[in-house]
Design an enzyme around this catalytic site. Structure first.
Site, PDB file in Angstrom:
ATOM      1  CB  SER A 251      -0.956  -0.054   1.192  1.00 42.37           C
ATOM      2  OG  SER A 251      -2.050   0.763   0.957  1.00 42.37           O
ATOM      3  CG  HIS A 392      -5.821  -2.358   0.566  1.00 44.44           C
ATOM      4  ND1 HIS A 392      -5.053  -2.035  -0.531  1.00 44.44           N
ATOM      5  CD2 HIS A 392      -5.297  -1.657   1.601  1.00 44.44           C
ATOM      6  CE1 HIS A 392      -4.127  -1.167  -0.181  1.00 44.44           C
ATOM      7  NE2 HIS A 392      -4.238  -0.923   1.123  1.00 44.44           N
TER       8      HIS A 392
HETATM    9  C1  GTR Z   1      -5.347   4.549   1.779  1.00 44.34           C
HETATM   10  C2  GTR Z   1      -4.759   5.389   0.698  1.00 44.34           C
HETATM   11  C3  GTR Z   1      -4.060   4.512  -0.287  1.00 44.34           C
HETATM   12  C4  GTR Z   1      -3.179   3.474   0.382  1.00 44.34           C
HETATM   13  C5  GTR Z   1      -3.710   3.012   1.721  1.00 44.34           C
HETATM   14  C6  GTR Z   1      -2.715   2.354   2.672  1.00 44.34           C
HETATM   15  O1  GTR Z   1      -6.150   5.216   2.646  1.00 44.34           O
HETATM   16  O2  GTR Z   1      -5.798   6.098   0.089  1.00 44.34           O
HETATM   17  O3  GTR Z   1      -3.343   5.296  -1.196  1.00 44.34           O
HETATM   18  O4  GTR Z   1      -1.889   3.908   0.488  1.00 44.34           O
HETATM   19  O5  GTR Z   1      -4.274   4.011   2.458  1.00 44.34           O
HETATM   20  O6  GTR Z   1      -1.552   2.724   2.761  1.00 44.34           O
HETATM   21  O7  GTR Z   1      -3.166   1.462   3.399  1.00 44.34           O
END
Ligand code: GTR
Length: 416
Positions: A251, A392
């Site tokens: 991420s 995610h």
């Molecule tokens: C989210 C962000 C993403 C990603 C994520 C993370 O909120 O919008 O770009 O980086 O966080 O790091 O878990």
């Protein structure tokens, strides 16, 4: 008209493929002056430096000056961890300037009985102690976002968060495959909040300066800088094969790993897990998270110059396929997850596919497929890709593929 477009884009998130605007990607292999880049010599001499500079100036921000490790403190070294499988080392990299001091705690698990080991290196989100139940991992005293359900209050961790991320860190499997694992808490380098008075940034300020200049480092660039300093340290560890260091991240830390690998060619391989917007995904698709969204939610992640491109992606002189191209000819693995639409899986695949043009200059295979593969069907050329079923996250499934990918590109580790 422009302001209407800006607010329209900021207020909605597009998850509809039919609504993706028509776009033309900036050319990877035509230089600013219009020269066709036909070989690796021209790529390395002309086009690679041009692209690197654009990412530095317009997106991540340049590191204003050199800062080196002042001292390495070895906190502890234990030789029989996980039933004798590994050694554990905890060191602090200390940075000093005038009256400022910053400590970055690095945790290393290295397989025993192997001469020089390849390693995976990447940051963790909640402190080193969160990656495993091991009771001897030191707790970080850096700023951590509050999370009362994990006992994190007043921005300080407690015992309660020990091991909470261990599903993301299958350490024993990694060690059994012959690889070491090296990690640090990213907030040791720069706390993840919109404050440029903490972390490493103030080390470079002139008297009376309170934040980086418009083309100078945001947090992602500072975190990437930290990975390079960890690399400086790894080069001094006799049991590590510094020519086989894989930088990885999930991420926001996947964005960080890509930028670190683009800048620092000592990283022999790079893994970007679900890195999304300003990681692997193409910005011009404006699918899921956009530049407007990311710069308003996380104003400290990138350099000030990036704000110019909020809802004006078409004006960017680069797109993310060019960031991936900077990693060539080194092996690069990109992942998506089916339910992670915010990160734009298709945009991640397409940029990995486009980056293959640079690999082709080196006579290396980029992605071995032209179409996006089915879920849980990894493809592995010198660029690899999978889209995992699910959310995610970074899972044991992902790690299995990372190890396979590393084994495909590095000669097998030989036990002594
Ligand atoms: C989210 C962000 C993403 C990603 C994520 C993370 O909120 O919008 O770009 O980086 O966080 O790091 O878990």
């Amino acid at each position: 008209l422009i302001s209407i477009n800006v607010s329209a884009q900021l207020n909605q998130v597009n998850y509809d493929e039919k609504e993706v605007p028509e776009y033309k990607l900036p050319e990877l292999l035509i230089s600013k002056s219009g020269r066709k880049i036909k070989n690796t010599k021209r790529w390395e001499k002309i086009r690679r430096p041009e692209i690197l500079k654009l990412f530095e100036q317009e997106i991540y921000g340049k590191v204003p000056q050199t800062i080196s490790i002042s001292e390495v403190n070895v906190h502890e070294e234990t030789t029989d961890i996980f039933d004798g499988l590994a050694t554990r080392t905890q060191v602090e990299l200390v940075f000093r300037k005038d009256d400022q001091e910053l400590g970055v705690n690095v945790l290393l698990y290295l397989p025993k009985d192997t001469a020089k080991v390849p390693v995976f290196v990447g940051y963790n989100f909640k402190g080193n102690h969160a990656i495993n139940d091991d009771p001897d991992i030191l707790l970080t005293d850096s700023w951590v976002p509050d999370n009362p359900s994990l006992g994190i209050v007043h921005n300080q961790v407690t015992e309660q968060s020990r091991g909470v991320s261990n599903e993301r860190w299958p350490i024993e499997e990694i060690l059994k495959s012959g690889y070491g694992i090296v990690t640090a808490y990213y907030g040791d380098v720069d706390p993840d909040r919109d404050n440029f008075q903490d972390g490493i940034h103030p080390f470079t300020y002139r008297l009376g300066q309170f934040r980086p200049g418009n083309d100078e480092w945001g947090a992602v660039s500072a975190w990437a800088w930290g990975l390079s300093r960890i690399m400086d340290y790894l080069e001094t560890v006799p049991t590590i094969d510094a020519s086989k260091v894989v930088v990885f991240g999930h991420s926001r830390l996947g964005k960080t790993a890509l930028w670190a690998a683009a800048k620092d060619q000592r990283f022999a391989m790079c893994i970007s897990n679900n890195s999304g917007c300003l990681g692997a995904a193409l910005s011009r698709r404006q699918f899921g998270e956009t530049i407007g969204k990311i710069t308003s939610t996380f104003p400290h992640w990138f350099c000030e110059n990036l704000n110019k491109y909020s809802a004006r992606e078409e004006l960017l002189p680069v797109d993310q396929h060019m960031l991936l191209g900077l990693i060539a000819p080194r092996p690069l693995y990109v992942t998506s997850a089916t339910a992670d639409l915010w990160a734009d899986p298709k945009g991640e695949f397409l940029s990995a596919s486009e980056a293959g043009k640079v690999y082709a200059l080196y006579e290396k295979e980029g992605l071995p497929v032209a179409e996006m593969p089915e879920p849980n069907s990894p493809v592995m050329g010198t660029i690899g890709y999978h889209i995992r079923k699910g959310k995610h996250n970074i899972t044991a499934y992902d790690w299995k593929q990372f190890i396979r990918f590393a084994e495909k590109h590095f000669a097998p580790v030989i036990a002594i």
